[in-house]
Design an enzyme around this catalytic site. Sequence first.
Site, PDB file in Angstrom:
ATOM      1  N   ASP A 146       0.857  -1.181   0.000  1.00 26.69           N
ATOM      2  CA  ASP A 146       0.000   0.000   0.000  1.00 26.69           C
ATOM      3  C   ASP A 146       0.895   1.233   0.000  1.00 26.69           C
ATOM      4  O   ASP A 146       1.965   1.244   0.630  1.00 26.69           O
ATOM      5  CB  ASP A 146      -0.891   0.017   1.245  1.00 26.69           C
ATOM      6  CG  ASP A 146      -1.951  -1.076   1.225  1.00 26.69           C
ATOM      7  OD1 ASP A 146      -2.094  -1.750   0.190  1.00 26.69           O
ATOM      8  OD2 ASP A 146      -2.633  -1.251   2.260  1.00 26.69           O
ATOM      9  N   ASP A 148       0.482   3.983   1.460  1.00 27.86           N
ATOM     10  CA  ASP A 148       0.431   4.768   2.695  1.00 27.86           C
ATOM     11  C   ASP A 148       1.158   4.103   3.862  1.00 27.86           C
ATOM     12  O   ASP A 148       1.018   4.526   5.006  1.00 27.86           O
ATOM     13  CB  ASP A 148      -1.019   5.051   3.096  1.00 27.86           C
ATOM     14  CG  ASP A 148      -1.866   3.795   3.260  1.00 27.86           C
ATOM     15  OD1 ASP A 148      -1.309   2.676   3.184  1.00 27.86           O
ATOM     16  OD2 ASP A 148      -3.085   3.930   3.452  1.00 27.86           O
ATOM     17  N   TRP A 208     -13.497  -1.653  -1.258  1.00 25.66           N
ATOM     18  CA  TRP A 208     -12.580  -1.892  -0.151  1.00 25.66           C
ATOM     19  C   TRP A 208     -12.888  -3.206   0.567  1.00 25.66           C
ATOM     20  O   TRP A 208     -14.030  -3.483   0.932  1.00 25.66           O
ATOM     21  CB  TRP A 208     -12.676  -0.747   0.854  1.00 25.66           C
ATOM     22  CG  TRP A 208     -11.652  -0.843   1.952  1.00 25.66           C
ATOM     23  CD1 TRP A 208     -10.389  -0.340   1.957  1.00 25.66           C
ATOM     24  CD2 TRP A 208     -11.826  -1.505   3.210  1.00 25.66           C
ATOM     25  NE1 TRP A 208      -9.746  -0.655   3.130  1.00 25.66           N
ATOM     26  CE2 TRP A 208     -10.609  -1.370   3.921  1.00 25.66           C
ATOM     27  CE3 TRP A 208     -12.881  -2.208   3.799  1.00 25.66           C
ATOM     28  CZ2 TRP A 208     -10.429  -1.897   5.184  1.00 25.66           C
ATOM     29  CZ3 TRP A 208     -12.694  -2.748   5.055  1.00 25.66           C
ATOM     30  CH2 TRP A 208     -11.482  -2.582   5.744  1.00 25.66           C
ATOM     31  N   GLU A 211      -9.773  -8.758  -0.351  1.00 23.93           N
ATOM     32  CA  GLU A 211      -8.682  -9.366  -1.116  1.00 23.93           C
ATOM     33  C   GLU A 211      -7.551  -9.874  -0.229  1.00 23.93           C
ATOM     34  O   GLU A 211      -6.907 -10.884  -0.546  1.00 23.93           O
ATOM     35  CB  GLU A 211      -8.138  -8.377  -2.166  1.00 23.93           C
ATOM     36  CG  GLU A 211      -7.304  -7.224  -1.642  1.00 23.93           C
ATOM     37  CD  GLU A 211      -8.134  -6.115  -1.023  1.00 23.93           C
ATOM     38  OE1 GLU A 211      -7.581  -5.355  -0.204  1.00 23.93           O
ATOM     39  OE2 GLU A 211      -9.338  -6.006  -1.348  1.00 23.93           O
ATOM     40  N   ASP A 212      -7.317  -9.218   0.909  1.00 19.53           N
ATOM     41  CA  ASP A 212      -6.264  -9.678   1.816  1.00 19.53           C
ATOM     42  C   ASP A 212      -6.614 -11.027   2.434  1.00 19.53           C
ATOM     43  O   ASP A 212      -5.760 -11.917   2.552  1.00 19.53           O
ATOM     44  CB  ASP A 212      -6.033  -8.652   2.930  1.00 19.53           C
ATOM     45  CG  ASP A 212      -5.543  -7.315   2.388  1.00 19.53           C
ATOM     46  OD1 ASP A 212      -5.131  -7.266   1.212  1.00 19.53           O
ATOM     47  OD2 ASP A 212      -5.574  -6.322   3.129  1.00 19.53           O
ATOM     48  N   MET A 238       1.502   4.579   9.214  1.00 21.34           N
ATOM     49  CA  MET A 238       0.514   4.754   8.144  1.00 21.34           C
ATOM     50  C   MET A 238       0.194   6.233   7.968  1.00 21.34           C
ATOM     51  O   MET A 238       0.042   6.968   8.942  1.00 21.34           O
ATOM     52  CB  MET A 238      -0.766   3.972   8.450  1.00 21.34           C
ATOM     53  CG  MET A 238      -1.859   4.146   7.407  1.00 21.34           C
ATOM     54  SD  MET A 238      -3.382   3.246   7.804  1.00 21.34           S
ATOM     55  CE  MET A 238      -2.889   1.583   7.333  1.00 21.34           C
ATOM     56  N   HIS A 241      -5.609   9.164   6.277  1.00 21.82           N
ATOM     57  CA  HIS A 241      -6.375   9.712   5.158  1.00 21.82           C
ATOM     58  C   HIS A 241      -7.808   9.218   5.240  1.00 21.82           C
ATOM     59  O   HIS A 241      -8.114   8.236   5.937  1.00 21.82           O
ATOM     60  CB  HIS A 241      -5.753   9.279   3.821  1.00 21.82           C
ATOM     61  CG  HIS A 241      -5.706   7.780   3.639  1.00 21.82           C
ATOM     62  ND1 HIS A 241      -6.719   7.072   3.041  1.00 21.82           N
ATOM     63  CD2 HIS A 241      -4.772   6.866   3.998  1.00 21.82           C
ATOM     64  CE1 HIS A 241      -6.409   5.793   3.031  1.00 21.82           C
ATOM     65  NE2 HIS A 241      -5.234   5.631   3.609  1.00 21.82           N
ATOM     66  N   ARG A 243     -11.262   7.582   3.487  1.00 20.47           N
ATOM     67  CA  ARG A 243     -11.527   6.560   2.478  1.00 20.47           C
ATOM     68  C   ARG A 243     -11.681   7.219   1.116  1.00 20.47           C
ATOM     69  O   ARG A 243     -12.372   8.214   0.958  1.00 20.47           O
ATOM     70  CB  ARG A 243     -12.801   5.787   2.853  1.00 20.47           C
ATOM     71  CG  ARG A 243     -13.226   4.697   1.863  1.00 20.47           C
ATOM     72  CD  ARG A 243     -12.347   3.467   1.935  1.00 20.47           C
ATOM     73  NE  ARG A 243     -12.254   2.945   3.293  1.00 20.47           N
ATOM     74  CZ  ARG A 243     -13.201   2.209   3.892  1.00 20.47           C
ATOM     75  NH1 ARG A 243     -14.341   1.947   3.268  1.00 20.47           N
ATOM     76  NH2 ARG A 243     -13.019   1.752   5.118  1.00 20.47           N
TER      77      ARG A 243
END
Length: 296
Positions: A146, A148, A208, A211-212, A238, A241, A243
């Site tokens: 990612d 971030d 969102w 997938e993980d 991180m 931020h 969404r």
Amino acid sequence: MAVTRLTEQTQTLKGKTTEVQTKLSSCPETSPHLVGPLHVEFNWSRTMEAVRTECGSSLLEGGRYKPPDCISHHKVAIIIPFRNRHQHLIQWLYYLHPVLQRQQLDYGVYIINQDGEGMFNKARLMNVGFAEALKEYNYTCFVFSDVDLIPMNDRNIYGCFSKPRHLSVAVDKFGFMLPYSTIFGGVVSLSKEQYLAINGFSNNYWGWGGEDDDIYQRIAIKSMSITRPDMATGRFKMIKHERDVHNELNLHRGEILEKTSSTMEEDGINSLRYTINKIEKDTLYTFITVDIGSPK
């Protein structure tokens, strides 16, 4: 005559270059350049040009780097799924290039940018990154990150191991604790063989979430297990931020996840469809803008 002489000189230089390369030995198992814990603070006035000036001198076009004095144990493609996070990318590049070089990696950075304003599909973008990186170099390792997440310890090696690796185990957002035991997201690494064994990521997680957990299931289904660094080494900061627009919670993630064992052989890198719209080679990265379609 001048052309002939130049050609001879070029061949001589090439011969010398090859001779030097053959004398290089493997890099140490543990790089001597590592410093351990890092202080990470985000500077929002930092510009991409400033990062190029500070970090770009040691890089080849496309965000490529090889150790100059030894042969790396890791040929790594760093894959970042991306859309509208340019300020985050500046911070990532500023911190990660020095870390990856101290780790003595043979690496390239690939930013996979989803074109358009449709629903975001992180996993499909990561599949695209795998496919496109292999067109350029014989990478043997793939780190999916990612944009971030910034490591707070350079001893957390962005390489591949005998088992799939979960690198971002202690993120400040979660109080530097593992949120749950089966998490496999944020920053992860898989060798080429491990990735192909699980058929990559699912292409069907739009929005969102999901997938993980899906890739963790794929790993377990193939009778593999994951490894992690210790909690001190695996600390990450991180970038806070909101969404992103068009990355709303995937309300269908649970039902897709239930079918992973029966769909994974057909849903993955072997069924990936996409169109490359543009490839830009910057000093700091390769930026690939791609049309990945939309949910059916």
